[in-house]
Design a protein around this motif. Structure first.
Motif, PDB file in Angstrom:
ATOM      1  N   LYS A   1       0.832  -1.151  -0.172  1.00  0.00           N
ATOM      2  CA  LYS A   1       0.060  -0.034   0.042  1.00  0.00           C
ATOM      3  C   LYS A   1       1.110   1.335  -0.057  1.00  0.00           C
ATOM      4  N   ILE A   2       0.116   2.281  -0.622  1.00  0.00           N
ATOM      5  CA  ILE A   2       1.073   3.765  -0.241  1.00  0.00           C
ATOM      6  C   ILE A   2      -0.047   4.675   0.052  1.00  0.00           C
ATOM      7  N   LYS A   3       0.332   5.140   1.392  1.00  0.00           N
ATOM      8  CA  LYS A   3      -0.458   6.373   1.823  1.00  0.00           C
ATOM      9  C   LYS A   3      -0.423   7.626   1.537  1.00  0.00           C
ATOM     10  N   ILE A   4      -1.037   8.328   0.851  1.00  0.00           N
ATOM     11  CA  ILE A   4      -0.719   9.801   0.349  1.00  0.00           C
ATOM     12  C   ILE A   4      -1.114  10.692   1.590  1.00  0.00           C
ATOM     13  N   ASP A   5      -0.033  11.455   1.771  1.00  0.00           N
ATOM     14  CA  ASP A   5      -0.131  12.445   2.795  1.00  0.00           C
ATOM     15  C   ASP A   5      -1.229  13.405   2.843  1.00  0.00           C
ATOM     16  N   GLY A   6      -1.932  13.710   3.966  1.00  0.00           N
ATOM     17  CA  GLY A   6      -2.791  14.552   3.900  1.00  0.00           C
ATOM     18  C   GLY A   6      -2.727  15.984   3.500  1.00  0.00           C
ATOM     19  N   SER A   7      -1.431  16.437   3.474  1.00  0.00           N
ATOM     20  CA  SER A   7      -0.938  17.827   3.098  1.00  0.00           C
ATOM     21  C   SER A   7      -1.420  17.926   1.899  1.00  0.00           C
ATOM     22  N   PHE A   8      -1.577  17.043   0.659  1.00  0.00           N
ATOM     23  CA  PHE A   8      -2.231  17.187  -0.580  1.00  0.00           C
ATOM     24  C   PHE A   8      -3.656  17.125  -0.837  1.00  0.00           C
ATOM     25  N   VAL A   9      -4.270  16.848   0.435  1.00  0.00           N
ATOM     26  CA  VAL A   9      -5.504  16.481   0.234  1.00  0.00           C
ATOM     27  C   VAL A   9      -6.377  18.163   0.487  1.00  0.00           C
ATOM     28  N   ARG A  10      -5.681  18.533   1.488  1.00  0.00           N
ATOM     29  CA  ARG A  10      -6.350  20.116   1.975  1.00  0.00           C
ATOM     30  C   ARG A  10      -6.474  20.898   0.819  1.00  0.00           C
ATOM     31  N   ASN A  11      -7.799  21.490   0.672  1.00  0.00           N
ATOM     32  CA  ASN A  11      -8.341  22.391  -0.277  1.00  0.00           C
ATOM     33  C   ASN A  11      -7.836  22.113  -1.774  1.00  0.00           C
ATOM     34  N   ILE A  12      -7.854  20.497  -2.075  1.00  0.00           N
ATOM     35  CA  ILE A  12      -7.561  19.694  -3.341  1.00  0.00           C
ATOM     36  C   ILE A  12      -8.430  20.420  -4.326  1.00  0.00           C
ATOM     37  N   HIS A  13      -9.763  20.945  -3.948  1.00  0.00           N
ATOM     38  CA  HIS A  13     -10.537  21.333  -4.908  1.00  0.00           C
ATOM     39  C   HIS A  13     -10.416  22.741  -5.478  1.00  0.00           C
ATOM     40  N   THR A  14      -9.319  23.467  -4.488  1.00  0.00           N
ATOM     41  CA  THR A  14      -9.056  24.772  -5.173  1.00  0.00           C
ATOM     42  C   THR A  14      -7.492  24.660  -5.589  1.00  0.00           C
ATOM     43  N   ARG A  15      -6.818  23.763  -5.181  1.00  0.00           N
ATOM     44  CA  ARG A  15      -5.127  23.670  -5.321  1.00  0.00           C
ATOM     45  C   ARG A  15      -4.962  22.549  -6.625  1.00  0.00           C
ATOM     46  N   ARG A  16      -4.847  23.388  -7.845  1.00  0.00           N
ATOM     47  CA  ARG A  16      -4.365  22.409  -8.916  1.00  0.00           C
ATOM     48  C   ARG A  16      -3.299  21.445  -8.485  1.00  0.00           C
ATOM     49  N   THR A  17      -2.172  21.923  -8.110  1.00  0.00           N
ATOM     50  CA  THR A  17      -1.068  21.152  -7.999  1.00  0.00           C
ATOM     51  C   THR A  17      -1.310  20.032  -7.046  1.00  0.00           C
ATOM     52  N   SER A  18      -2.121  20.290  -5.978  1.00  0.00           N
ATOM     53  CA  SER A  18      -2.264  18.979  -5.098  1.00  0.00           C
ATOM     54  C   SER A  18      -3.198  18.160  -5.792  1.00  0.00           C
ATOM     55  N   PHE A  19      -4.064  18.393  -6.713  1.00  0.00           N
ATOM     56  CA  PHE A  19      -4.754  17.612  -7.629  1.00  0.00           C
ATOM     57  C   PHE A  19      -3.882  16.761  -8.569  1.00  0.00           C
ATOM     58  N   ASN A  20      -2.895  17.287  -9.072  1.00  0.00           N
ATOM     59  CA  ASN A  20      -2.249  16.682 -10.080  1.00  0.00           C
ATOM     60  C   ASN A  20      -1.236  15.597  -9.294  1.00  0.00           C
ATOM     61  N   ILE A  21      -0.730  16.062  -8.037  1.00  0.00           N
ATOM     62  CA  ILE A  21       0.129  15.070  -7.287  1.00  0.00           C
ATOM     63  C   ILE A  21      -0.741  14.048  -6.940  1.00  0.00           C
ATOM     64  N   VAL A  22      -1.796  14.091  -6.524  1.00  0.00           N
ATOM     65  CA  VAL A  22      -2.569  12.994  -6.188  1.00  0.00           C
ATOM     66  C   VAL A  22      -3.042  12.086  -7.280  1.00  0.00           C
TER      67      VAL A  22
END
Length: 670
Positions: free
Chosen positions: A585-606
């Protein structure tokens, strides 16, 4: 013996006598010393000749013709004066042995005509005047030759020439006079000059021996000086090497702390400022693991060269060991200066590096501490700078951190926590809570992560973010891991078979086979199905010692347990390492999830990590889901498992049993 043999002996003896009348040139150093001693006596020689000539001319004035007592003495006296001035002017000039020989040889040649002129002139005055005046002529010749022998003692050949040239005519004239007094005077002068010649020869021999002894002594002294110089050079080189890093050629850790103590003493005494910086490379370990240690060495050398190019007379750069470097900034140093230097350092480090087989890139973090703002010793300032660096690394940010009041409070708190942890009764004070891991499609709990809690009777509730790093630092983390794993397994046995336990391991738990075997032993002893256990490890644990961590992970996988790479994306591991590890398994850190609906960079990373998981056939779990909007976007991206406050906060063991019982009842009802 035949006539040819006798003739050969005669010519050999004659050549030996003629050599006495020549200036020797077989020893350049002796010639130079001879000239130096002789040059001091030549002006005295001419002074004796001039004064004696003037005295004799004065007593014969009126008795002898003017050309003998006025004109000729005037010309010779003028010549003697000019020669004296020439020698006086040149006595301090440095001459080569060849130049000294030429001047001595010229003097040797000139001694004969001067002796002839003076002898002829004095003899020509004998017919004039009374007995007193004639006696003065005899006195002139005797005292002049004796004075000349003394003045020419360092030029033996010239002394012999003068002696022979003056004494033989003088003796003949005295004997031909028929006057017993003159005859006795002639014999007396001959005998005295012979004795003086013997003294001269002995003095010259002693001078030569003294010079040779002096040369030997000077050579010995020079050899001793060369030996001392070589020993000093060797000592200096050993000292330089002892304070030099052999790889980067920067000053080493030993030199750093010596200079730190010196700089601190100077700053504290003069009221000056001092900045201490500690640099750590981020992403250096993967270079070693991927390309080998030779490539890592090239990176370190290049980083050292780049740091050495920073032009600041106040700055000195050191390699402290591994991928850590030190900075000392002395003089008028402000926080802005330290920040600017840190930014410059990070820019230089971040430039790509050619290692021959390809290009690599590392980044750097820098921690600074400034005196007199903080610190009471040089060592303490360094430790505070190191803590500032730790702060930068802990928050996963490459850049410059300057030790400040916030960190001072953190450090004080850390010391309080450490003291309390050392004195803690862990079995009584530690506890566990569990946070659900939810299947997005079915909206049910499929696993629970065990989270440590510590209630200290001395300092109250302590966050895991505080006491786990402290426990790792003081070595109690392995004890905490084993204690909490046993409790977690006891709780997990109460759960349905389809629900798994997720448990965090420290880097120390993977650092040796012994520690990992103890984890395996606890699992086997519990009787809990290892396939229902998911061990979570961080990128830091993997990167600390990849080979050992990989072996430990393989041991746990062979046990049947799953392995999750926690907080993926926040560390410095490479995808190559992810491919090499037997992960499930890989757990994606929550820092990429916060405001993912407004942060395009986080969206692309996830999105990219999810694609990676699909490619590697790994399950992805997204942490930190707290809102409906975040969940909806993740669901659209195809996320199947999430963890966060939206579905459930950490709960005690009894609540997990109730939650899962209710979930089972609901499933049966449906």
């Amino acid at each position: 013996m035949d006539k040819k043999g006798k003739l050969g002996e005669f010519w050999s003896a004659a050549a030996g006598w003629t050599d006495l009348l020549k200036v020797p040139n077989d020893n350049p150093a002796l010639t130079a010393a001879q000239f130096e001693a002789f040059s001091k006596q030549v002006p005295l020689l001419y002074f004796i000749l001039a004064t004696n000539m003037i005295s004799l001319s004065w007593t014969h004035h009126g008795s002898a013709p003017d050309y003998l007592v006025v004109y000729l003495p005037a010309v010779l006296t003028t010549l003697f004066t000019l020669r004296s001035l020439i020698w006086l002017r040149g006595r301090n000039l440095q001459r080569t042995p060849q130049q000294a020989y030429r001047q001595l040889r010229a003097t040797n040649i000139l001694s004969f005509p001067i002796a002839v002129f003076c002898t002829g002139w004095s003899i020509s005055l004998l017919p004039y005047g009374d007995a007193y005046q004639q006696a003065h002529v005899a006195f002139f010749m005797a005292i002049t030759v004796i004075g000349c022998i003394f003045c020419l003692m360092h030029l033996r050949s010239a002394a012999l020439i003068v002696t022979v040239t003056v004494n033989l005519p003088f003796f003949v004239v005295m004997c031909l006079s028929g006057e017993p007094t003159f005859i006795a005077t002639g014999v007396n002068v001959i005998l005295v000059t012979m004795a003086m010649i013997m003294i001269l020869v002995s003095h010259y021999r002693d001078f030569r021996q003294l010079h040779e002894s002096r040369n030997v002594l000077m050579l010995q002294q020079q050899a001793l000086q060369e030996q001392n110089k070589a020993m000093q050079a060797l000592s200096d080189e050993n000292l330089r090497l002892a304070n030099l890093d052999s790889l980067t050629l920067l000053a080493n850790r030993r030199s750093f702390f010596q200079m730190l103590d010196t700089a601190f003493g100077r700053a504290s005494a003069a009221g000056d400022k001092l900045a201490v910086g500690v640099i750590d490379l981020d992403g250096f370990k993967p270079v070693n693991d991927l390309y080998g240690h030779s490539a890592g060495d090239k990176v370190l050398v290049e980083i050292g060269n780049r740091l050495s190019t920073i032009e600041d007379q106040r700055l000195s750069v050191y390699r402290l060991g591994g991928d850590e470097f030190g900075l000392l900034l002395q003089g008028e140093v402000s926080e802005a200066d330290a920040t600017a230097l840190g930014e410059k350092v990070c820019e230089l480090i971040a430039e790509r590096i050619n290692i021959g087989s390809g290009m690599v890139q590392v980044t750097g973090s820098v921690g600074f501490a400034l005196y007199p703002d903080v610190g009471e010793t040089g060592q303490e300032i360094y430790e505070l700078a190191d803590y500032a660096l730790y702060t930068a690394k802990r928050h996963h940010r490459a850049g410059t951190v300057i030790f400040n009041a916030v960190q001072a409070n953190e450090l004080n708190r850390q010391k309080v926590v450490e003291e309390a942890l050392v004195a803690a009764d862990l079995e009584k004070e530690l506890s566990l809570v569990f946070q659900p891991i939810t299947c997005v499609n079915r909206r049910i709990c499929i696993g629970l992560e065990a989270l440590a809690r510590w209630q200290s009777p001395r300092i109250g509730q302590v966050s895991p973010a505080e006491f786990i790093p402290v426990a790792e630092h003081n070595g109690r983390i392995t004890l905490i891991t084993r204690l909490l794993l046993e409790r977690a397994l006891d709780v997990a046995r109460l759960w349905p078979d389809e629900v798994y336990l997720s448990f965090n391991l420290s880097p120390h738990d993977l650092s040796s086979p012994e520690n990992t075997l103890k984890i395996v032993s606890i699992v086997l002893k519990s009787g809990f199905d290892p396939r229902r256990i998911n061990f979570e490890i961080t990128e830091t644990a993997v990167m600390h010692d990849f080979e050992q961590a990989s072996a430990s992970i393989q041991m746990l996988r062979e046990l049947g347990a799953g392995i999750s790479l926690d907080d993926f994306g926040t560390g410095y591991s490479s995808l190559n390492h992810v491919h090499k590890l037997p992960l499930t398994k890989i757990k994606i850190d929550g820092s990429f999830v916060r405001n993912i609906h407004t942060r395009r960079t986080s969206f692309n990373i996830v999105k990219s990590v999810l694609a990676l998981c699909a490619e590697m056939e790994l399950e992805a779990i997204v942490e930190g889901v707290e809102t409906e909007e975040e969940l909806r976007i993740l669901e659209n991206l195809g996320v199947r498992a999430v963890q966060g406050y939206y579905f459930g906060k950490p709960m005690v063991a009894a609540e997990t049993v109730k939650l899962l019982a209710a979930q089972s009842a609901q499933a049966l009802a449906s």
